[in-house]
Design a protein around this motif. Sequence first.
Motif, PDB file in Angstrom:
ATOM      1  N   GLY A 280       0.800  -1.215   0.000  1.00 50.74           N
ATOM      2  CA  GLY A 280       0.000   0.000   0.000  1.00 50.74           C
ATOM      3  C   GLY A 280       0.830   1.262   0.000  1.00 50.74           C
ATOM      4  N   HIS A 281       2.115   1.156   0.346  1.00 54.78           N
ATOM      5  CA  HIS A 281       3.004   2.306   0.378  1.00 54.78           C
ATOM      6  C   HIS A 281       3.703   2.528  -0.952  1.00 54.78           C
ATOM      7  CE1 HIS A 281       4.272   5.275   3.234  1.00 54.78           C
ATOM      8  NE2 HIS A 281       5.563   5.063   3.043  1.00 54.78           N
ATOM      9  N   SER A 282       3.515   1.605  -1.888  1.00 54.65           N
ATOM     10  CA  SER A 282       4.259   1.661  -3.149  1.00 54.65           C
ATOM     11  C   SER A 282       3.881   2.855  -4.019  1.00 54.65           C
ATOM     12  CB  SER A 282       4.051   0.365  -3.931  1.00 54.65           C
ATOM     13  OG  SER A 282       4.640  -0.734  -3.260  1.00 54.65           O
ATOM     14  N   LEU A 283       2.662   3.369  -3.875  1.00 55.69           N
ATOM     15  CA  LEU A 283       2.254   4.531  -4.664  1.00 55.69           C
ATOM     16  C   LEU A 283       3.051   5.760  -4.234  1.00 55.69           C
ATOM     17  CD1 LEU A 283      -1.623   4.017  -4.607  1.00 55.69           C
ATOM     18  CD2 LEU A 283      -0.060   3.503  -6.486  1.00 55.69           C
ATOM     19  N   ARG A 284       3.109   6.001  -2.944  1.00 54.40           N
ATOM     20  CA  ARG A 284       3.843   7.155  -2.402  1.00 54.40           C
ATOM     21  C   ARG A 284       5.332   7.045  -2.700  1.00 54.40           C
ATOM     22  NH1 ARG A 284       3.240  11.180   1.507  1.00 54.40           N
ATOM     23  NH2 ARG A 284       4.866  11.386   3.104  1.00 54.40           N
ATOM     24  N   VAL A 285       5.896   5.871  -2.467  1.00 59.69           N
ATOM     25  CA  VAL A 285       7.318   5.664  -2.733  1.00 59.69           C
ATOM     26  C   VAL A 285       7.606   5.794  -4.224  1.00 59.69           C
ATOM     27  CG1 VAL A 285       9.224   4.019  -2.596  1.00 59.69           C
ATOM     28  CG2 VAL A 285       7.609   4.204  -0.703  1.00 59.69           C
ATOM     29  N   GLY A 286       6.702   5.284  -5.041  1.00 56.88           N
ATOM     30  CA  GLY A 286       6.899   5.338  -6.484  1.00 56.88           C
ATOM     31  C   GLY A 286       6.980   6.753  -7.012  1.00 56.88           C
ATOM     32  N   LEU A 287       6.094   7.644  -6.523  1.00 60.34           N
ATOM     33  CA  LEU A 287       6.150   9.043  -6.952  1.00 60.34           C
ATOM     34  C   LEU A 287       7.499   9.664  -6.584  1.00 60.34           C
ATOM     35  CD1 LEU A 287       4.795  11.736  -7.921  1.00 60.34           C
ATOM     36  CD2 LEU A 287       4.275  12.124  -5.514  1.00 60.34           C
ATOM     37  N   VAL A 288       7.947   9.447  -5.341  1.00 60.50           N
ATOM     38  CA  VAL A 288       9.206  10.039  -4.874  1.00 60.50           C
ATOM     39  C   VAL A 288      10.378   9.527  -5.706  1.00 60.50           C
ATOM     40  CG1 VAL A 288      10.816  10.187  -2.940  1.00 60.50           C
ATOM     41  CG2 VAL A 288       8.355  10.402  -2.530  1.00 60.50           C
ATOM     42  N   GLN A 289      10.402   8.222  -5.970  1.00 58.22           N
ATOM     43  CA  GLN A 289      11.516   7.650  -6.723  1.00 58.22           C
ATOM     44  C   GLN A 289      11.497   8.084  -8.182  1.00 58.22           C
ATOM     45  OE1 GLN A 289      11.401   3.413  -6.016  1.00 58.22           O
ATOM     46  NE2 GLN A 289      12.426   3.613  -4.035  1.00 58.22           N
ATOM     47  N   GLN A 290      10.322   8.116  -8.800  1.00 59.77           N
ATOM     48  CA  GLN A 290      10.251   8.533 -10.194  1.00 59.77           C
ATOM     49  C   GLN A 290      10.635  10.006 -10.331  1.00 59.77           C
ATOM     50  OE1 GLN A 290       9.407   6.209 -12.705  1.00 59.77           O
ATOM     51  NE2 GLN A 290      10.352   7.795 -13.960  1.00 59.77           N
ATOM     52  N   ALA A 291      10.213  10.819  -9.367  1.00 65.85           N
ATOM     53  CA  ALA A 291      10.577  12.238  -9.391  1.00 65.85           C
ATOM     54  C   ALA A 291      12.089  12.405  -9.280  1.00 65.85           C
ATOM     55  CB  ALA A 291       9.875  12.970  -8.248  1.00 65.85           C
ATOM     56  N   ALA A 292      12.735  11.569  -8.448  1.00 65.50           N
ATOM     57  CA  ALA A 292      14.193  11.629  -8.314  1.00 65.50           C
ATOM     58  C   ALA A 292      14.868  11.258  -9.620  1.00 65.50           C
ATOM     59  CB  ALA A 292      14.659  10.708  -7.189  1.00 65.50           C
ATOM     60  N   LEU A 293      14.340  10.233 -10.282  1.00 62.45           N
ATOM     61  CA  LEU A 293      14.920   9.798 -11.559  1.00 62.45           C
ATOM     62  C   LEU A 293      14.761  10.867 -12.639  1.00 62.45           C
ATOM     63  CD1 LEU A 293      13.655   6.093 -11.595  1.00 62.45           C
ATOM     64  CD2 LEU A 293      16.012   6.871 -11.288  1.00 62.45           C
ATOM     65  N   GLU A 294      13.657  11.642 -12.546  1.00 63.65           N
ATOM     66  CA  GLU A 294      13.400  12.677 -13.557  1.00 63.65           C
ATOM     67  C   GLU A 294      14.048  14.011 -13.193  1.00 63.65           C
ATOM     68  OE1 GLU A 294      11.830  12.100 -16.341  1.00 63.65           O
ATOM     69  OE2 GLU A 294      11.080  10.082 -15.927  1.00 63.65           O
ATOM     70  N   GLY A 295      14.713  14.067 -12.039  1.00 64.86           N
ATOM     71  CA  GLY A 295      15.395  15.296 -11.645  1.00 64.86           C
ATOM     72  C   GLY A 295      14.503  16.371 -11.062  1.00 64.86           C
ATOM     73  N   VAL A 296      13.320  15.999 -10.560  1.00 67.62           N
ATOM     74  CA  VAL A 296      12.429  16.974  -9.927  1.00 67.62           C
ATOM     75  C   VAL A 296      13.055  17.445  -8.620  1.00 67.62           C
ATOM     76  CG1 VAL A 296      10.119  17.359  -8.982  1.00 67.62           C
ATOM     77  CG2 VAL A 296      10.428  15.846 -10.959  1.00 67.62           C
ATOM     78  N   GLU A 297      13.007  18.732  -8.364  1.00 69.37           N
ATOM     79  CA  GLU A 297      13.604  19.299  -7.163  1.00 69.37           C
ATOM     80  C   GLU A 297      12.966  18.718  -5.899  1.00 69.37           C
ATOM     81  OE1 GLU A 297      16.145  21.327  -6.717  1.00 69.37           O
ATOM     82  OE2 GLU A 297      16.552  21.393  -8.876  1.00 69.37           O
ATOM     83  N   THR A 315      15.411   8.615   2.252  1.00 67.77           N
ATOM     84  CA  THR A 315      15.088   7.229   2.579  1.00 67.77           C
ATOM     85  C   THR A 315      14.075   6.681   1.586  1.00 67.77           C
ATOM     86  OG1 THR A 315      15.495   7.621   4.929  1.00 67.77           O
ATOM     87  CG2 THR A 315      14.173   5.700   4.366  1.00 67.77           C
ATOM     88  N   TYR A 316      13.084   7.477   1.235  1.00 70.52           N
ATOM     89  CA  TYR A 316      12.081   7.066   0.252  1.00 70.52           C
ATOM     90  C   TYR A 316      12.712   6.853  -1.120  1.00 70.52           C
ATOM     91  CZ  TYR A 316       7.751   7.688   2.907  1.00 70.52           C
ATOM     92  OH  TYR A 316       6.722   7.545   3.789  1.00 70.52           O
ATOM     93  N   GLN A 317      13.633   7.751  -1.459  1.00 72.61           N
ATOM     94  CA  GLN A 317      14.259   7.652  -2.778  1.00 72.61           C
ATOM     95  C   GLN A 317      15.061   6.364  -2.916  1.00 72.61           C
ATOM     96  OE1 GLN A 317      16.426  11.316  -2.716  1.00 72.61           O
ATOM     97  NE2 GLN A 317      14.770  12.503  -3.640  1.00 72.61           N
ATOM     98  N   GLY A 318      15.604   5.890  -1.787  1.00 79.99           N
ATOM     99  CA  GLY A 318      16.333   4.636  -1.813  1.00 79.99           C
ATOM    100  C   GLY A 318      17.455   4.660  -2.829  1.00 79.99           C
ATOM    101  N   GLU A 319      17.558   3.580  -3.577  1.00 75.19           N
ATOM    102  CA  GLU A 319      18.628   3.461  -4.566  1.00 75.19           C
ATOM    103  C   GLU A 319      18.270   4.087  -5.903  1.00 75.19           C
ATOM    104  OE1 GLU A 319      19.526  -0.651  -4.874  1.00 75.19           O
ATOM    105  OE2 GLU A 319      20.259  -0.843  -2.815  1.00 75.19           O
ATOM    106  N   ALA A 320      17.011   4.542  -6.028  1.00 71.95           N
ATOM    107  CA  ALA A 320      16.584   5.078  -7.322  1.00 71.95           C
ATOM    108  C   ALA A 320      17.385   6.307  -7.735  1.00 71.95           C
ATOM    109  CB  ALA A 320      15.092   5.435  -7.265  1.00 71.95           C
ATOM    110  N   ALA A 321      17.832   7.095  -6.731  1.00 73.79           N
ATOM    111  CA  ALA A 321      18.524   8.343  -7.064  1.00 73.79           C
ATOM    112  C   ALA A 321      20.039   8.250  -6.930  1.00 73.79           C
ATOM    113  CB  ALA A 321      17.998   9.461  -6.153  1.00 73.79           C
ATOM    114  N   VAL A 322      20.580   7.061  -6.687  1.00 75.74           N
ATOM    115  CA  VAL A 322      22.026   6.930  -6.464  1.00 75.74           C
ATOM    116  C   VAL A 322      22.814   7.423  -7.668  1.00 75.74           C
ATOM    117  CG1 VAL A 322      23.900   5.279  -6.192  1.00 75.74           C
ATOM    118  CG2 VAL A 322      21.869   5.075  -4.775  1.00 75.74           C
ATOM    119  N   VAL A 323      22.406   7.028  -8.859  1.00 76.37           N
ATOM    120  CA  VAL A 323      23.139   7.430 -10.059  1.00 76.37           C
ATOM    121  C   VAL A 323      22.772   8.851 -10.479  1.00 76.37           C
ATOM    122  CG1 VAL A 323      23.543   6.932 -12.493  1.00 76.37           C
ATOM    123  CG2 VAL A 323      23.371   5.057 -10.842  1.00 76.37           C
ATOM    124  N   SER A 324      21.482   9.172 -10.459  1.00 74.71           N
ATOM    125  CA  SER A 324      21.059  10.498 -10.919  1.00 74.71           C
ATOM    126  C   SER A 324      21.620  11.602 -10.037  1.00 74.71           C
ATOM    127  CB  SER A 324      19.526  10.592 -10.954  1.00 74.71           C
ATOM    128  OG  SER A 324      18.983  10.477  -9.658  1.00 74.71           O
TER     129      SER A 324
END
Length: 333
Positions: A280-297, A315-324
């Motif tokens: 149930g938390h995947s929607l909230r986490v997904g927005l945060v991670q996708q925003a990090a991948l897209e470079g949203v402030e 913490t929410y961004q996790g590994e999604a933003a490590v490279v970006s």
Amino acid sequence: MTLDLSLDIPLDIGHQRDLALPAALADQVRDLQRSSKAANTMRAYGSDLRLFAAWCAKHGRAHLPATPDTVAAYVADHAGLWKVSTLTRRVAAISTAHRLAGQVNPCATATVSATLAGLRRANRKPRRQAAGLLKADMLTLLDSLHRDTTLSGWRDRALLLVGWCAGLRRSELGALSWGQVERDPEGVRLLVIGNKTDKTGEGRQVGLAWDEPGVCPVRALLEYREQLARLDRGLVADGAPVFPRLNRWGQVQGRMSGQAVAAMLQRRALAAGLVRHYTGHSLRVGLVQQAALEGVEDSVVMATTGHKQVTMLRTYQGEAAVVSRAAHRGLLS
């Protein structure tokens, strides 16, 4: 909300003997003290305190007031039985009970804090983050739902888009009422009330903007509202849940729980052929991670999700933003 602990805990209302407060006023003070915590928290605390009282009775110790050694022994005795988070909450319940009763708080001592610190150190584990529902899988889900023209299909499509685009928790989706949805020239405003960080119940405003057809949260929400209104205007009244629970015949049966939101996402993901296990938390986490991948402030994301600290956002961004977010990006170009 009353604090029903079944432990006959006297609540401190401040110099009762000197002031001789009228019974009605004393009751008001008690109610305000009990309302200092959320209802769900107080219910959990009541259960926690009953367990502590039973343990104290078994070992011949007083539970109120309790000594620091008693609380520390309680923690140590259950260290291998309960999660660290569970024990931490149970100590918080003991602390709250002592404060409300006007007793010296045994939990605010070096004895108890050192015991809890040792418990956490001995049970250190990598933080587990819910799998974020990223763009590709979200689009797959939405594509599969376009073929479902039942009320359940309309609801789930709107829930997924609203939950993802607004970065809502599953409990916030279940608690949302139509009175908290306001039309705006640029889309819709949601007044999100009563989440775990909203201590005063003031809520926060979250905006949903018009987007491309098929992925637009505003259009999905309003079209779904029309479907509900055709069945019964009462289903879109201010106090009615935006996302109600539906039985197998598509009939409305009260609000969706957080667990029901999670179960719906898992069921829809499985039907769409997705292999990742979403919660149930995947929607909230997904927005945060996708925003990090897209470079949203970060500030833009935090304005939507309501995060107060960048550390929690990381913490929410996790590994999604490590490279970006790699420090060297652009330095040599």
